[in-house]
Design a protein around this motif. Sequence first.
Motif, PDB file in Angstrom:
ATOM      1  N   GLY A 181      44.186  45.854  50.941  1.00 23.63           N
ATOM      2  CA  GLY A 181      45.093  44.729  50.389  1.00 23.63           C
ATOM      3  C   GLY A 181      43.954  43.688  49.978  1.00 23.63           C
ATOM      4  N   ARG A 182      42.853  43.492  50.448  1.00 26.35           N
ATOM      5  CA  ARG A 182      41.934  42.268  50.386  1.00 26.35           C
ATOM      6  C   ARG A 182      41.231  43.039  49.098  1.00 26.35           C
ATOM      7  NH1 ARG A 182      37.556  39.486  54.100  1.00 26.35           N
ATOM      8  NH2 ARG A 182      39.329  38.524  55.068  1.00 26.35           N
ATOM      9  N   LEU A 183      40.763  44.194  48.762  1.00 28.53           N
ATOM     10  CA  LEU A 183      40.267  44.828  47.771  1.00 28.53           C
ATOM     11  C   LEU A 183      41.080  44.647  46.417  1.00 28.53           C
ATOM     12  CD1 LEU A 183      38.407  47.740  49.184  1.00 28.53           C
ATOM     13  CD2 LEU A 183      37.296  45.737  48.760  1.00 28.53           C
ATOM     14  N   CYS A 184      42.490  45.040  46.797  1.00 27.58           N
ATOM     15  CA  CYS A 184      43.586  44.999  45.652  1.00 27.58           C
ATOM     16  C   CYS A 184      43.278  43.610  45.015  1.00 27.58           C
ATOM     17  CB  CYS A 184      44.727  45.449  46.087  1.00 27.58           C
ATOM     18  SG  CYS A 184      44.799  47.364  46.128  1.00 27.58           S
ATOM     19  N   ALA A 185      43.219  42.436  45.961  1.00 27.95           N
ATOM     20  CA  ALA A 185      43.526  41.024  45.616  1.00 27.95           C
ATOM     21  C   ALA A 185      42.330  41.016  44.460  1.00 27.95           C
ATOM     22  CB  ALA A 185      43.281  40.099  46.890  1.00 27.95           C
ATOM     23  N   GLN A 186      41.158  41.550  44.531  1.00 27.76           N
ATOM     24  CA  GLN A 186      40.049  41.166  43.601  1.00 27.76           C
ATOM     25  C   GLN A 186      40.525  41.709  42.179  1.00 27.76           C
ATOM     26  OE1 GLN A 186      37.895  38.923  44.736  1.00 27.76           O
ATOM     27  NE2 GLN A 186      39.112  39.119  46.742  1.00 27.76           N
TER      28      GLN A 186
ATOM     29  N   PRO B 170      52.645  51.274  50.546  1.00 32.08           N
ATOM     30  CA  PRO B 170      52.103  50.105  50.335  1.00 32.08           C
ATOM     31  C   PRO B 170      53.049  48.726  50.640  1.00 32.08           C
ATOM     32  CG  PRO B 170      53.045  51.025  48.209  1.00 32.08           C
ATOM     33  CD  PRO B 170      53.249  51.860  49.486  1.00 32.08           C
ATOM     34  N   SER B 171      52.864  48.025  51.673  1.00 28.39           N
ATOM     35  CA  SER B 171      53.766  47.217  52.105  1.00 28.39           C
ATOM     36  C   SER B 171      52.865  45.764  52.072  1.00 28.39           C
ATOM     37  CB  SER B 171      54.079  47.258  53.309  1.00 28.39           C
ATOM     38  OG  SER B 171      52.744  47.382  54.374  1.00 28.39           O
ATOM     39  N   ASN B 172      51.449  45.717  52.062  1.00 30.39           N
ATOM     40  CA  ASN B 172      50.823  44.505  51.949  1.00 30.39           C
ATOM     41  C   ASN B 172      51.166  43.904  50.372  1.00 30.39           C
ATOM     42  OD1 ASN B 172      48.308  43.043  50.910  1.00 30.39           O
ATOM     43  ND2 ASN B 172      47.795  43.285  53.181  1.00 30.39           N
ATOM     44  N   ARG B 173      51.233  42.527  50.438  1.00 35.89           N
ATOM     45  CA  ARG B 173      51.635  41.823  49.187  1.00 35.89           C
ATOM     46  C   ARG B 173      50.648  42.264  48.103  1.00 35.89           C
ATOM     47  NH1 ARG B 173      55.067  36.472  50.441  1.00 35.89           N
ATOM     48  NH2 ARG B 173      56.687  37.416  51.732  1.00 35.89           N
ATOM     49  N   ASP B 174      49.230  42.099  48.327  1.00 37.82           N
ATOM     50  CA  ASP B 174      48.188  42.278  47.562  1.00 37.82           C
ATOM     51  C   ASP B 174      48.149  43.559  47.014  1.00 37.82           C
ATOM     52  OD1 ASP B 174      46.977  39.579  47.644  1.00 37.82           O
ATOM     53  OD2 ASP B 174      46.214  40.105  49.517  1.00 37.82           O
ATOM     54  N   THR B 175      48.587  44.493  47.776  1.00 39.15           N
ATOM     55  CA  THR B 175      48.568  45.962  47.166  1.00 39.15           C
ATOM     56  C   THR B 175      49.949  46.191  46.470  1.00 39.15           C
ATOM     57  OG1 THR B 175      47.607  46.734  49.438  1.00 39.15           O
ATOM     58  CG2 THR B 175      48.696  48.490  48.043  1.00 39.15           C
TER      59      THR B 175
END
Length: 248
Positions: A89-94, A135-140
């Motif tokens: 998720g943190r990587l997807c946020a980028q 995928p359940s993380n909001r960033d993902t």
Amino acid sequence: MSPTPEQRRAARHQLDTGSPAPAARRGPSGGRKKPITVDAIVSTAFGIVEREGYEALTMRRVATALETGPSSLYAHLVNKEDLDELLIGRLCAQVELPEPDPAGWRQQIIDVCTGLRDQYLRYPGISRAAFAAAPSNRDTLRVGEGMLAILLAGGIDPQTAAYAIDSLTLYVNAYSLEVSLANRRLNSSDDDWVVSREELLRRFAALPDTFPHTKRYAAELTAGTVHDRFDFTLGLMVDGLPGARREP
């Protein structure tokens, strides 16, 4: 009654949980240590992966790096899979997501996939955490939403777009993992297995005549960089989508 793992994970996905600030900790010498938070756990996990590779990442390893016990981590995370979800998720946020453009949708979807690839390649092997993960993380989910919007703008019907997202992300994950594994072996002390292009050409030329096509097209089989092959495959996948709007 204590919250279930599902409730704890769902609470973290809310915009504001109203959680109190974590208490400060003291080290063995009396010095103040950073409090245990989800952000601290994730950042520590990234550091381990960056230095040692994803294979080295365990809850116990993270706890040791934070000078605490694994049980302290489970006050914040459900399990290792929960940590994996936060890392991805943190990587997807980028990853940058453009405003969908019907005239330029093809390059837009390729750029998003390339951006995701580049994030994964920062941390050796971390794309393994994305395999078989819902995928359940909001960033993902944000990246999936952006990809879906781009494909719909390109004239792809919703069902085809959904399957295309699965296929594209699976390829990005697999490609990133393969490159990370190859780089790790290339940089290891025991690199006898590594074969240069020149060596491959020599070996192909020495093959018996039962490999006529491999011998004749050895140059083509060994041409280009790994990213050249990435670009080729993405282009092939995107151009093969039925109903796609062709760019001018």
